[in-house]
Every structure is written in structure tokens, then in C-alpha cells.
Design a protein around this motif. Sequence first.
Motif, short mmCIF file in Angstrom:
data_model
loop_
_atom_site.label_atom_id
_atom_site.label_comp_id
_atom_site.label_asym_id
_atom_site.label_seq_id
_atom_site.Cartn_x
_atom_site.Cartn_y
_atom_site.Cartn_z
N CYS A 216 9.60 44.30 23.85
CA CYS A 216 10.12 43.26 22.94
C CYS A 216 10.30 41.99 23.77
O CYS A 216 11.40 41.46 23.90
N SER A 219 9.90 35.46 24.72
CA SER A 219 9.23 34.40 25.48
C SER A 219 8.89 34.83 26.91
O SER A 219 8.41 34.02 27.69
N MET A 281 5.61 34.57 19.80
CA MET A 281 6.33 34.85 21.04
C MET A 281 5.35 35.22 22.17
O MET A 281 5.56 34.84 23.31
N ASP A 304 3.79 46.14 17.56
CA ASP A 304 5.08 46.70 17.16
C ASP A 304 5.53 47.72 18.21
O ASP A 304 4.78 48.66 18.53
N ILE A 328 18.40 37.92 15.56
CA ILE A 328 17.17 38.46 16.12
C ILE A 328 17.00 39.86 15.57
O ILE A 328 17.23 40.85 16.25
N ALA A 329 16.62 39.95 14.32
CA ALA A 329 16.56 41.25 13.67
C ALA A 329 15.27 41.97 14.05
O ALA A 329 14.28 41.36 14.42
N ALA A 330 15.34 43.31 13.96
CA ALA A 330 14.16 44.11 14.21
C ALA A 330 13.14 43.87 13.11
O ALA A 330 13.49 43.73 11.94
N PHE A 360 15.46 50.98 12.80
CA PHE A 360 14.58 50.55 13.89
C PHE A 360 14.78 51.44 15.12
O PHE A 360 13.82 51.97 15.69
C1 LIG Z 1 16.36 39.41 21.74
S1 LIG Z 1 14.69 38.98 21.61
C2 LIG Z 1 14.09 39.20 23.26
C3 LIG Z 1 14.15 37.91 24.02
C4 LIG Z 1 13.41 37.96 25.32
N1 LIG Z 1 14.02 38.88 26.27
C5 LIG Z 1 13.33 36.56 25.91
O1 LIG Z 1 13.94 36.32 26.98
O2 LIG Z 1 12.72 35.70 25.31
C6 LIG Z 1 14.02 40.36 20.75
C7 LIG Z 1 12.53 40.28 20.54
O3 LIG Z 1 12.15 41.47 19.87
C8 LIG Z 1 11.03 41.16 19.06
N2 LIG Z 1 10.86 42.25 18.07
C9 LIG Z 1 11.56 42.47 16.92
N3 LIG Z 1 11.10 43.59 16.33
C10 LIG Z 1 10.11 44.08 17.13
C11 LIG Z 1 9.25 45.20 17.05
N4 LIG Z 1 9.30 46.06 16.02
N5 LIG Z 1 8.34 45.38 18.03
C12 LIG Z 1 8.25 44.52 19.08
N6 LIG Z 1 9.03 43.42 19.20
C13 LIG Z 1 9.96 43.21 18.22
C14 LIG Z 1 11.35 39.80 18.49
O4 LIG Z 1 10.15 39.15 18.07
C15 LIG Z 1 12.04 39.11 19.68
O5 LIG Z 1 11.12 38.35 20.40
#
Ligand SMILES: C[S@@+](CC[C@H](N)C(=O)[O-])C[C@H]1O[C@@H](n2cnc3c(N)ncnc32)[C@H](O)[C@@H]1O
Length: 426
Positions: A216, A219, A281, A304, A328-330, A360
Motif C-alpha cells: 500500500c 507516494s 499514487m 489490489d 484513507i479508506a481501504a 479489508f
Molecule cells: C496511509 S496510505 C499510505 C501512505 C504511504 N505510506 C505514503 O507515505 O505515501 C494508504 C495507501 O493504501 C492504498 N490502498 C487502499 N486500499 C488498497 C488496496 N486494497 N490495495 C492496495 N493499496 C490500497 C491507498 O491508495 C493509499 O495510498
Amino acid sequence: MASGSQTAGLTLFLPCAAQTEEFLGDEVRRILTAPDTAIQVQRGGIRIALKPDTLMNAVMRLNLHSRMAQRVLVALAQGSYRSEDDVYALASSIAWEQWFNVAKTIKVDVTAHKSPLKSLNFVALRLKDAVADRFRSLSGSRPSVDTHRPDVRIHLHLDAEHAFISLDTSGEPLFKRGWREDKGDAPLKETLAASMIAATGWDPLGSTPLPLYDPCCGSGTIVVEAAQMACGIAPGLQRRFAFEKLLGFDRQAWQTLCNEARDAQRKPLAPVFGSDIAHRMVDFAKRNAERAGVGHAVQLRGGDALQRMPPSDVPGVMLLNPPYGTRIAAAGEGGRNMQERRNVGFSARDFADGDDGGAFFQKLSAHWKSHYAGWTAWLLTPDMKLPGKLRLKESRRVPMWNGPIDCRLFRFDLTARKVQSPDGEV
Ligand SMILES: C[S@@+](CC[C@H](N)C(=O)[O-])C[C@H]1O[C@@H](n2cnc3c(N)ncnc32)[C@H](O)[C@@H]1O
């Protein structure tokens, strides 16, 4: 009256995120190899006592190489105080003219914990007056204030009884490495990502370096930090520092340190992988990795986390701060607005309140049990119920603060699924 002591510029203080002090202490010991360096791990940071002739070299090395320190401060004076006038008196006792000249612009930053003073702005003003008055009495002129891009930042910390005055040799905080332009929605600070990596024990210099994977990655903060470590890239090579404006700055010695750091760069010693469901992202992460000089050392893909297969045959370390809450939802198979996400890309704020991520995380652990046996997963979260949601027992929980948010870095040792029940549980 302030009863103070000037510490003759022999003590450095490196603040860091709460609970990461031990990791920073280890890092500082690696950076400052001189055997007689006295390093003290304290609440909120590391204190280093140095001989006067080694101070500036240590300042340069620490700013260039530390991944976890927020700043490198030279402690100039400390004393008890009850009023702004006491802080003025303490600041007047400092030989500012030994550190910078009157042509430099200054700014005073104040932090406080349980201070009895009513206005931090006012005490900042008094400290600035003390500096200005000292210069005026010596030379007839005074340094100007620049609150946006000062040459010199003076730091005042107040606790209930004591004032600590220091000179900031970093300038911009050290988490600003100079490579991030694309932020995403909730990027980790680079310094915290580095502390998380340290907590896992992942070491690209080890005899059998393991792959590191952030499923996940947003950035790309974690993977960029890890890839720079794998490539031996010093975190401060792409930015400027406040010490360059101080008197006695030895440009040649600085160039030598930077050249040594550049010469130490190498091909990556360990593979680093990242993926995210939001293609926007992944683009951010790719651009950040390029700017950080590690575009070749990180493999980034969309996808995913509930479906992505391990990126390497050798089990390694997964490290992530997973989606949390409504901001920042799943998304994806375990999220709620999967179709919306697929159609329009990432927009976490579109997600409704009330989803605690249960679905999730349940699916995530089922996926990991099926496909990630042998991997170690480390998750940073403010959600103390996360192990329950994953239905996994953590093997470690490391307290860590993400800014003002009390978090835990949970470690889970993933083993193969044994019996599969209809709801996907072991
Ligand atoms: C809290 S952020 C992580 C931020 C990252 N550590 C950074 O420094 O930018 C959580 C990330 O999980 C991603 N995300 C949400 N659901 C996901 C999924 N099912 N599979 C993969 N990524 C997912 C979101 O797009 C988001 O970028």
C-alpha cells in the motif's frame, strides 16, 4: 533572573519522533565513528557531547547521513525561567557573533511543554530582541528577521521551569530530503519511514539481504527510503543546510564529505517493491523514486493488496501503513467503493464514515495466509484492534508516534494456512 549556563557549543541535540530514540541512537553511533563520542538517549531525542574541534564535522555528517533525526541542534544555553525577561537575559548571555554575522536574517521558533508563559509569540519576540540588542551593542546594527526563508533559525524550547536555546544547523526539517514533489493523501514523514525500517531490522548490508515490499505504498515514502539505503545514498545529498550560512563553515570539508558520500553509492544490495491500488499514487511513487535517484532500484506496480501475489520467490519483509479510517479508506476487494475507485482513481475522501476496515483486513490476512507464508508483515497503525481484525497474533508491537497520533508498529510472522473454513479463516 535566569540562572543559566552556556554550554560552549559542545552539545548537539537531535530531536526525533517519540519512541524512536533508540533507533536514532544506533544510527548516530554508526555515523559518528569516533570512539570517544558520548551519546545519551533521552526522551524525544539524542544528546551528543563533543570536543569543540569535532563539532562542525559532526554537524555536517549528521545532517548529511541521518535518516531519523528531525534536526541537528547545537545547544547554546539553558536555564531556569519564570518570565520572558529571564529568557531575554539567558539569550543575551550567548555569543551569537561567534555563530553568524549581522548580515544574516534570523527567525526564532518556539516549542513548549507545560510552560507557564501566556504567549509563545511574545517570548519569541523577546529572544529576538536579545539577539538584536547584542549585535547592536557590538556593531551598531542588528540582523533582520525573515520568517519565511531565514538564514539562521534559533530554537527555544520551554518546559515548566527551564528554557533551552539552540541553533538549528539543519534549516528545513530533515524529513525534507529534496526529492518529494508528489505527496499523495497521507504521506509518512521520511524520518518516520526510516525509523519503521530500522524497527523491522531490515538490513540491505546483511549477509543475506531480504526483499522489502510495501503493498500500500502510496507516494512511496517507505520504498524510497529503503531503496536509498540499499543503494547507499545519503539522505541529505539533495538539499541545502543552515550550517552553510554559519561562521566557520568549511566549504572544502563539506565538499569532501559529499564526495565521499557520492563515492559510496552502489548498485542496490536488496530488492525493493511497492504497489498501490491507486494508479495515481503509483505514478507519484515512481516520480519520487526517480528524483531520489532510485528509479532503477524500486519495482512499482498498480494492484489490489488483496490480490497481489508476492513480488519475489524469496520471502521477505512487508512494511506498510495501511489505509485507516475515512480519510484513507481501504479500497479494492475489501473496500466499499471498489467500482468507483476503478472508474475515477483514488479519492479516499469519497468513502463513507463508519467503515472500520474490518472486511479489508480480514481479506488481507486470508490472502497473506494463502500466499505469503514465510514473510514477516509489519503494519503501522493507530488502530489498536488491528490484530483482532486481521485475526492474527502479533509477535511484536513497537510504540511509535506518527506526528501527534499514537500508533503501534505490529509485527506478524506469516505462516501457511492450515485448514480453510468457508469464511476464509485458519
Ligand atoms: C496511509 S496510505 C499510505 C501512505 C504511504 N505510506 C505514503 O507515505 O505515501 C494508504 C495507501 O493504501 C492504498 N490502498 C487502499 N486500499 C488498497 C488496496 N486494497 N490495495 C492496495 N493499496 C490500497 C491507498 O491508495 C493509499 O495510498
